[in-house]
Design a protein around this motif. Sequence first.
Motif, mmCIF file in Angstrom:
data_model
loop_
_atom_site.group_PDB
_atom_site.id
_atom_site.type_symbol
_atom_site.label_atom_id
_atom_site.label_comp_id
_atom_site.label_asym_id
_atom_site.label_seq_id
_atom_site.Cartn_x
_atom_site.Cartn_y
_atom_site.Cartn_z
ATOM 1 N N PHE A 93 -58.460 -37.019 -96.506
ATOM 2 C CA PHE A 93 -57.822 -37.821 -95.461
ATOM 3 C C PHE A 93 -57.445 -36.933 -94.287
ATOM 4 C CE2 PHE A 93 -53.912 -39.714 -93.556
ATOM 5 C CZ PHE A 93 -54.502 -40.871 -93.059
ATOM 6 N N GLU A 94 -57.862 -37.337 -93.092
ATOM 7 C CA GLU A 94 -57.479 -36.653 -91.867
ATOM 8 C C GLU A 94 -56.353 -37.455 -91.211
ATOM 9 O OE1 GLU A 94 -60.802 -36.170 -89.311
ATOM 10 O OE2 GLU A 94 -62.040 -35.163 -90.834
ATOM 11 N N PRO A 95 -55.135 -36.922 -91.185
ATOM 12 C CA PRO A 95 -54.026 -37.684 -90.624
ATOM 13 C C PRO A 95 -54.112 -37.748 -89.105
ATOM 14 C CG PRO A 95 -53.300 -35.495 -91.252
ATOM 15 C CD PRO A 95 -54.725 -35.610 -91.708
ATOM 16 N N ALA A 96 -53.394 -38.701 -88.558
ATOM 17 C CA ALA A 96 -53.332 -38.856 -87.110
ATOM 18 C C ALA A 96 -52.003 -39.517 -86.761
ATOM 19 C CB ALA A 96 -54.500 -39.695 -86.602
ATOM 20 N N ARG A 97 -51.698 -39.540 -85.475
ATOM 21 C CA ARG A 97 -50.480 -40.214 -85.023
ATOM 22 C C ARG A 97 -50.847 -41.587 -84.473
ATOM 23 N NH1 ARG A 97 -46.417 -36.448 -85.008
ATOM 24 N NH2 ARG A 97 -47.105 -34.258 -84.934
ATOM 25 N N GLY A 98 -50.150 -42.568 -84.925
ATOM 26 C CA GLY A 98 -50.422 -43.917 -84.461
ATOM 27 C C GLY A 98 -49.835 -44.946 -85.405
ATOM 28 N N PRO A 99 -49.869 -46.207 -85.017
ATOM 29 C CA PRO A 99 -49.213 -47.246 -85.807
ATOM 30 C C PRO A 99 -49.971 -47.669 -87.042
ATOM 31 C CG PRO A 99 -50.303 -48.229 -83.928
ATOM 32 C CD PRO A 99 -50.457 -46.733 -83.777
ATOM 33 N N GLY A 100 -51.237 -47.244 -87.171
ATOM 34 C CA GLY A 100 -52.039 -47.735 -88.279
ATOM 35 C C GLY A 100 -52.481 -49.167 -88.050
ATOM 36 N N TRP A 101 -52.867 -49.834 -89.123
ATOM 37 C CA TRP A 101 -53.346 -51.223 -89.006
ATOM 38 C C TRP A 101 -52.710 -52.059 -90.088
ATOM 39 C CZ3 TRP A 101 -55.545 -54.690 -92.304
ATOM 40 C CH2 TRP A 101 -56.104 -55.848 -91.741
ATOM 41 N N ARG A 102 -52.313 -53.270 -89.698
ATOM 42 C CA ARG A 102 -51.802 -54.210 -90.687
ATOM 43 C C ARG A 102 -52.357 -55.597 -90.360
ATOM 44 N NH1 ARG A 102 -46.787 -53.697 -91.881
ATOM 45 N NH2 ARG A 102 -46.544 -51.641 -90.946
ATOM 46 N N PRO A 103 -52.539 -56.424 -91.377
ATOM 47 C CA PRO A 103 -53.081 -57.763 -91.124
ATOM 48 C C PRO A 103 -52.099 -58.613 -90.331
ATOM 49 C CG PRO A 103 -52.431 -57.521 -93.426
ATOM 50 C CD PRO A 103 -52.316 -56.172 -92.803
ATOM 51 N N ALA A 104 -52.646 -59.447 -89.449
ATOM 52 C CA ALA A 104 -51.841 -60.360 -88.655
ATOM 53 C C ALA A 104 -52.681 -61.593 -88.351
ATOM 54 C CB ALA A 104 -51.382 -59.684 -87.357
ATOM 55 N N SER A 105 -52.039 -62.608 -87.826
ATOM 56 C CA SER A 105 -52.748 -63.868 -87.571
ATOM 57 C C SER A 105 -53.869 -63.704 -86.563
ATOM 58 C CB SER A 105 -51.753 -64.928 -87.078
ATOM 59 O OG SER A 105 -51.118 -64.489 -85.887
ATOM 60 N N THR A 106 -53.782 -62.678 -85.709
ATOM 61 C CA THR A 106 -54.805 -62.456 -84.690
ATOM 62 C C THR A 106 -55.931 -61.537 -85.149
ATOM 63 O OG1 THR A 106 -53.482 -60.628 -83.803
ATOM 64 C CG2 THR A 106 -53.154 -62.809 -82.814
#
Length: 535
Positions: A79-92
């Motif tokens: 795993f190569e880490p990074a800075r950011g919010p990541g991803w999560r499921p949403a209605s869009t």
Amino acid sequence: MIRHSGRRRTRARFTCVIVATAAALSTTLAGCSNGEPEARDTPDAAGSPSATKAAAAPSPSRTYPLSTAPATIPSVRAFEPARGPGWRPASTTGVVVADEALADEGRLIAGELKIGYRGTVAARAGDVELALAGDGAAESYNVVTKGGRVRITGPGEAGVFYGTRTLKQAVKSGGAMPEGVVRDGPDRAQRGLMVDIARKHFTAGWIEARLREMADIKLNQLGLHFSDDQGFRIESESHPEVVSQQRLTKAEVRRIVSLAASLHITVIPEIDSPGHLGAVLAAHPQLQLRDTAGRAVRGAIDIGKPESSRIVDDLLREYAELFPGAYWHLGGDEYQALTRSSPEASFPALAALARQEYGPRGRIQDLATAWLNDRAAVVRSLGRTPKAWNDGFFRGGVVAADKDIQVEYWTGKEIGARPPVEYLSAGRKVINVNDEYMYYVLGEPNEFVYPTGRRIYEQWTPLVLRGTSPVPARYSDQILGGRFAIWCDLANSQTQDQIARGIRMPLYATAQKLWDPKKPARSWQSFVQLAGQLG
């Protein structure tokens, strides 16, 4: 990381203004996080411009900490880490595929994450995209999470599917797929579960539930041992007389095989012979092996009679249509004629036939090996790779087992069983089914004890083929993988539900060590906790 809502961003700005105002004369402002570079204002020795800048209130900022690997079973290997919010499921958000071949994988993960599936259209903000891309092993994959999107790629459909399993588990265990890049793939090609459905009838629904559980932890083989002394558990048109009353219909088996294929799991059938044929022999007693005293030998077919091979070959050919996978398990173990102190004295007719066929040095073990080779030839002609248990291979005979028969090594305790290095040094391919760790034997007879996931997780590796000691690492490439096995010697000792609960953690541990045999970074207690989160 958690993506903040608009309400939280408003609160963050309000806080920044208060802090900035209170610190107007002398404070260094180390930014509230909004994803922009961190802002710092430091006064000079005279203290001049600080008050002016603080009064103006700098733009709010948010920095994300460096991400950590997703929490999954098995754990990802790189795993190569990074800075950011990541991803999560949403209605869009939704799932799209770059290749129509990935439509099934796309629909499945969309349904699991409760987001939309849009098919072969361009990915947009917030989407998960699946694509066939890259080189390497078919089961390898990459997951790139960046800019609010997830892209899962692999050179084969199986690899992309495993990438979706990682995404599913990451969301379930941590709420989001972390920012960064996963590069992953299995250490061993064959990873599975074997179920003895001959001694105990299992419902199709129970087997299907195990397939879904296996798929999520990236196991790719289900063995079905469906013929033994106690039962023959799949309906047959060629020999309906051998089939037990409690059985799977062919329609049920087709559904099982179809579900398995959709989850990238191969179903491996096993009709064990020339031993363990009691259910077949109950309908054909004239084929039962008998010793010099006329006593029937339990489960053993008379390999000297041509009709014996005909009935077994009929069944092999019939079920080839039902099980289209690449492998076929021929059994070959525990032929009781060869467990006598003097097989030739106990079975003089077979001894005479062996000498007739193979000369003065011919023995009954040569007849048994020739039987195995003949059955291997049948399944090979049907496009299958044959497998057999290790105690069906004998040393020092006139006849040798065919080289392409894969050795399923389970024990060193049986009469005539050889240490695993003998098979490996001869160049044979081996699958690890070590009965010390991998055997879940109902009722715990014959000194078996129910295996624990902790022992597998902390002690076992694919190199530990027999007992607790590994074979030399130079043989690693010949060990193709391993399987956890459920044997139903005392069939009523546990219910189906008890078995499912009992094998859960051992099966999770097996999946972890076949995917990555190194010492796990996660403690056993943490592993159990994660398994609970994943359900």
